[in-house]
Design a protein around this motif. Structure first.
Motif, short mmCIF file in Angstrom:
data_model
loop_
_atom_site.label_atom_id
_atom_site.label_comp_id
_atom_site.label_asym_id
_atom_site.label_seq_id
_atom_site.Cartn_x
_atom_site.Cartn_y
_atom_site.Cartn_z
N ARG A 123 19.90 51.04 -19.37
CA ARG A 123 19.92 50.54 -20.97
C ARG A 123 19.58 52.23 -22.56
NH1 ARG A 123 17.76 46.75 -20.04
NH2 ARG A 123 15.14 47.00 -20.21
N ASN A 124 19.21 52.42 -22.11
CA ASN A 124 17.88 53.97 -22.93
C ASN A 124 18.61 54.86 -22.37
OD1 ASN A 124 16.87 51.67 -24.52
ND2 ASN A 124 15.23 51.65 -22.23
N ASN A 125 19.73 55.24 -21.37
CA ASN A 125 20.54 56.46 -21.35
C ASN A 125 19.08 57.43 -20.97
OD1 ASN A 125 23.00 55.95 -21.64
ND2 ASN A 125 23.02 56.09 -23.99
N LYS A 126 18.46 56.85 -20.15
CA LYS A 126 17.02 57.80 -19.58
C LYS A 126 17.44 58.07 -18.33
CE LYS A 126 13.36 54.74 -21.66
NZ LYS A 126 12.29 54.69 -21.38
N THR A 127 17.45 59.85 -18.56
CA THR A 127 17.46 60.36 -17.10
C THR A 127 16.72 60.85 -16.07
OG1 THR A 127 16.23 62.87 -18.40
CG2 THR A 127 18.98 62.31 -18.17
N ALA A 128 15.11 60.45 -16.48
CA ALA A 128 13.79 60.22 -15.90
C ALA A 128 13.66 58.38 -15.42
CB ALA A 128 12.28 60.75 -16.41
N LEU A 129 13.27 58.11 -14.18
CA LEU A 129 13.07 56.87 -13.80
C LEU A 129 11.79 56.26 -14.11
CD1 LEU A 129 14.08 54.23 -12.56
CD2 LEU A 129 13.85 55.39 -10.01
N ALA A 130 11.36 55.66 -14.46
CA ALA A 130 10.43 55.17 -15.28
C ALA A 130 9.09 53.67 -14.68
CB ALA A 130 9.68 55.59 -16.84
N LEU A 131 8.69 53.21 -14.21
CA LEU A 131 8.60 52.25 -13.40
C LEU A 131 7.85 51.11 -13.74
CD1 LEU A 131 8.26 53.18 -9.51
CD2 LEU A 131 10.52 51.88 -10.66
N ALA A 139 29.16 44.41 -2.35
CA ALA A 139 27.38 44.61 -2.67
C ALA A 139 27.25 45.97 -4.24
CB ALA A 139 27.11 46.11 -1.70
N LYS A 140 28.46 46.05 -4.82
CA LYS A 140 27.90 46.28 -6.24
C LYS A 140 27.66 45.22 -7.21
CE LYS A 140 30.89 49.37 -9.64
NZ LYS A 140 32.23 49.51 -10.06
N GLY A 141 26.91 46.64 -7.78
CA GLY A 141 25.48 45.48 -8.65
C GLY A 141 24.37 44.50 -8.00
N ARG A 142 24.29 44.78 -6.52
CA ARG A 142 23.52 43.56 -6.10
C ARG A 142 22.17 44.29 -5.38
NH1 ARG A 142 25.96 39.22 -5.40
NH2 ARG A 142 28.46 38.49 -5.52
N ILE A 143 20.83 43.94 -5.32
CA ILE A 143 20.33 44.68 -4.95
C ILE A 143 20.09 44.15 -3.26
CG2 ILE A 143 18.00 44.13 -4.10
CD1 ILE A 143 16.87 43.33 -7.49
N SER A 202 12.71 59.57 1.13
CA SER A 202 13.88 59.20 -0.10
C SER A 202 13.75 58.03 -0.27
CB SER A 202 14.99 59.48 1.08
OG SER A 202 15.07 60.24 2.11
N ALA A 203 12.41 57.47 0.10
CA ALA A 203 12.50 56.35 -1.05
C ALA A 203 12.05 57.06 -2.65
CB ALA A 203 12.36 54.92 -0.34
N ALA A 204 12.48 55.12 -3.59
CA ALA A 204 11.91 55.99 -5.24
C ALA A 204 10.18 54.91 -5.60
CB ALA A 204 12.74 55.18 -5.95
N ASN A 205 10.19 54.08 -4.46
CA ASN A 205 8.98 53.25 -4.41
C ASN A 205 8.50 52.51 -2.98
OD1 ASN A 205 7.29 51.70 -5.79
ND2 ASN A 205 7.84 50.54 -6.96
N TYR A 265 14.20 47.97 -9.72
CA TYR A 265 14.97 47.25 -10.41
C TYR A 265 15.04 47.16 -12.15
CZ TYR A 265 18.54 43.46 -12.32
OH TYR A 265 19.41 42.78 -13.39
N LEU A 266 13.58 46.88 -12.41
CA LEU A 266 13.36 46.63 -14.00
C LEU A 266 13.41 48.01 -14.70
CD1 LEU A 266 10.35 44.26 -14.07
CD2 LEU A 266 12.84 43.75 -14.56
N GLY A 267 12.88 49.37 -13.65
CA GLY A 267 13.19 50.39 -14.15
C GLY A 267 14.31 51.17 -14.84
N MET A 268 15.17 51.07 -13.53
CA MET A 268 16.49 51.15 -13.41
C MET A 268 17.51 50.62 -14.54
SD MET A 268 17.60 51.65 -8.97
CE MET A 268 19.24 51.74 -9.92
N GLN A 269 17.49 49.10 -14.58
CA GLN A 269 17.69 48.65 -15.76
C GLN A 269 17.02 49.40 -17.48
OE1 GLN A 269 16.61 44.55 -15.92
NE2 GLN A 269 19.01 44.28 -15.38
#
Length: 569
Positions: A70-78, A145-149, A20-23, A62-66
């Motif tokens: 920021r760019n309203n992308k639906t696909a996550l690009a690392l 925990a909101k907004g934290r890693i 279930s992990a993204a990375n 984290y950088l990919g999610m940011q």
């Protein structure tokens, strides 16, 4: 070629969680020789494949999610991991030039094993811990925990994820990655590029050469100051690089080198000094006091027993009437008598006035000053030692009288001049001694003390060199072996200690002796009568009264200048 850390195994997410992990990333940290985890391999090799560290994977996620938000992308690009290299001219030999990894706008400094130093914030618990059971039971507010890693890991010993860290002996592995993630995102990672090995070597060589040349030239105190200063400068340089340049310069080797050089030099100096003191003590210990041997040991090459010319002050002393004393005492008592006398006199010469004890000649003593150790006040020390010896005789006589032993009387001659001093003698026996005209004169003066009825006679050279002692002129004499007449004096004491009545007597006496040399016999006789009233029993005045009477009967020749000639020694 980049030297990745090669592993035979790894720690990572359980398969159920990873599904279930993204990375994903490995949990491995590098353990140094002392068992402490200080680095994490950002990339590692396992069975021909290359895997990123868990902390690097979290940063990329984290950088990919940011970027997606920021760019309203639906696909996550690392973001990709790019290598950062030193300029081409600096890449030589085994130096690969790899100094950092680039992830988006972030730069991650790495070493030659592509490992990053963990920027520990502090001991265990520097990051907040939240129990997973409390989250499961909705006991933790969402805002916490909101907004934290959030990293999920273990801290219980039974799950075997505890490591040893520089800041704590027991440190959860998950918090190691928390520190590294925070350091990457904050840009607070310390950097130890491969060229720092060259910088460390340069520091060791430069500091080693400076200290190697400097420490042996300094006294122990200043060598200690130089060593502490060197260690302080090295530490300050290390702290400056750490704080302002984020560079890691190993400190242990430089400190160890500094301490080692200091210890070796001090140990060598100690053993050399000890050996020098032992050798000098063997050579000079019977002549000079221990404190002078210590001074000589500071520069042993300066002191040898080879004969040389030097200006010395020489002292001779002898016991008057020793034959009658030896006849009055048993052999055992005579041994005690002479041993006590010689011991006390030697202590004054060697101990208090730091003279060189040349030899004992039966009951006589020969000593000198200004060799082997330089003594700028050698005439004064010789005269003061003679005065102290007379005072000590008075103390000894009180002891001897209480024992029923004969009184002790000594005569002392002191003279200064250029002589030959060093190890002299025959092939069978050598001794450190002084020879020369000034030595002979000192011996003659000691022999004349009984004739003039005084305890000490000092030559005119010594008299001219001593400024703060009151002297009484005794006569002008020619001693056996010398063609020129010398003026001889009796020291009365330090100027500040001589009583006024003694000074008044001296004033009249010096007037009397001038009249004597001018053949004013009537004036001399009147003055001598007054002097004898001032100092009854003075043998010197009685001697001159006889001399005047004799010269009245047999007037001296016209060329007579008031000089007394002695044909015997």
């Amino acid at each position: 070629r980049i030297h990745f850390a090669i592993w035979k195994g790894y720690g990572a997410n359980l398969p159920e969680l990873q599904a279930s992990a993204a990375n994903a990333g490995h949990f491995n940290s590098l353990v140094d020789d002392d068992g402490v985890s200080r680095r994490v391999p950002t990339l590692m090799e396992y069975k021909g494949g290359y895997y990123e560290a868990f902390s690097l994977a979290i940063v990329r996620l984290y950088l990919g999610m940011q970027d997606a938000v920021r760019n309203n992308k639906t696909a996550l690009a690392l973001p990709k991991v790019l290598t950062g290299n030193a300029p081409e001219p600096f890449i030589r030999g085994s130096y690969t030039g790899l100094e950092w990894l680039e992830v988006g706008q972030l730069r991650i400094p790495v070493d030659d094993e592509v490992a990053a130093l963990v920027p520990y914030r502090g001991p265990r618990g520097s990051f907040p811990y939240i129990s997973l059971a409390d989250i499961w039971s909705d006991k933790v507010p969402v805002e916490r925990a909101k907004g934290r890693i959030a990293l999920i890991g273990t801290s219980t010993p039974s799950l075997f994820d505890l490591r040893s860290a520089p800041v704590d002996k027991v440190y959860p592995g998950v918090e190691i990655h928390a520190n590294l993630i925070a350091g990457i995102l904050d840009g607070k990672l310390k950097h130890k590029p491969p060229y720092m090995l060259g910088a460390e070597l340069l520091l060791l060589v430069t500091g080693g050469i400076v200290l190697t040349l400097l420490i042996p030239m300094l006294a122990p105190l200043w060598a200690t100051v130089a060593t502490v200063t060197g260690m302080t400068l090295i530490t300050l340089l290390d702290l400056w690089l750490w704080s302002f340049a984020d560079l890691v310069l190993p400190l242990a080797a430089s400190v160890l080198m500094t301490v080692t050089l200091y210890t070796v030099n001090m140990a060598y100096g100690y053993f050399v000094e000890t050996r020098s003191k032992r050798q000098l003590a063997e050579l000079f210990g019977q002549y000079v006091p221990p404190e002078l041997v210590g001074i000589m040991a500071e520069d042993p090459e300066q002191y040898t027993m080879a004969p040389k010319s030097a200006d010395l002050t020489i002292l001779f002393s002898d016991v008057r009437g020793f034959t009658s004393i030896s006849e009055a005492l048993s052999p055992e008592h005579l041994r005690e008598y002479i041993n006590e006398y010689l011991t006390d006199m030697s202590n004054i010469i060697r101990g208090k006035y730091r003279g060189t004890l040349d030899k004992y000649i039966g009951d006589a003593i020969m000593a000198f000053w200004n060799a082997p150790v330089e003594d700028k006040d050698h005439p004064r020390n010789g005269v003061l030692a003679a005065l102290e010896m007379l005072r000590e005789c008075d103390k000894l006589n009180k002891k001897f009288t209480a024992r029923g032993w004969p009184n002790l009387k000594i005569g002392i001659g002191v003279n200064s001049g250029n002589v030959r001093v060093g190890d002299m003698g025959s092939r069978q026996r050598m001794a450190y001694t002084a020879m020369g005209d000034a030595v002979n004169v000192a011996s003659r003066l000691e022999g004349r003390t009984k004739y003039y009825g005084v305890g000490i006679l000092v030559g005119e050279t010594t008299r001219a060199l001593v400024k703060d002692v009151v002297f009484k002129e005794i006569d002008k004499i020619k001693v056996k072996g010398k063609d020129e007449a010398i003026t001889i004096y009796e020291p009365m004491g330090l100027e500040a200690e001589v009583e006024k009545k003694v000074l008044d007597e001296l004033k009249l006496w010096h007037h009397t002796i001038r009249s004597y040399r001018s053949r004013q016999w009537d004036q001399v006789e009147v003055s001598l009568l007054n002097l004898q009233r001032m100092n009854p029993g003075c043998a010197l005045y009685e001697l001159y009264a006889k001399e005047v009477a004799g010269k009245r009967r047999s007037p001296p020749p016209p060329e007579w200048t008031g000089v007394t000639v002695f044909d015997e020694k």
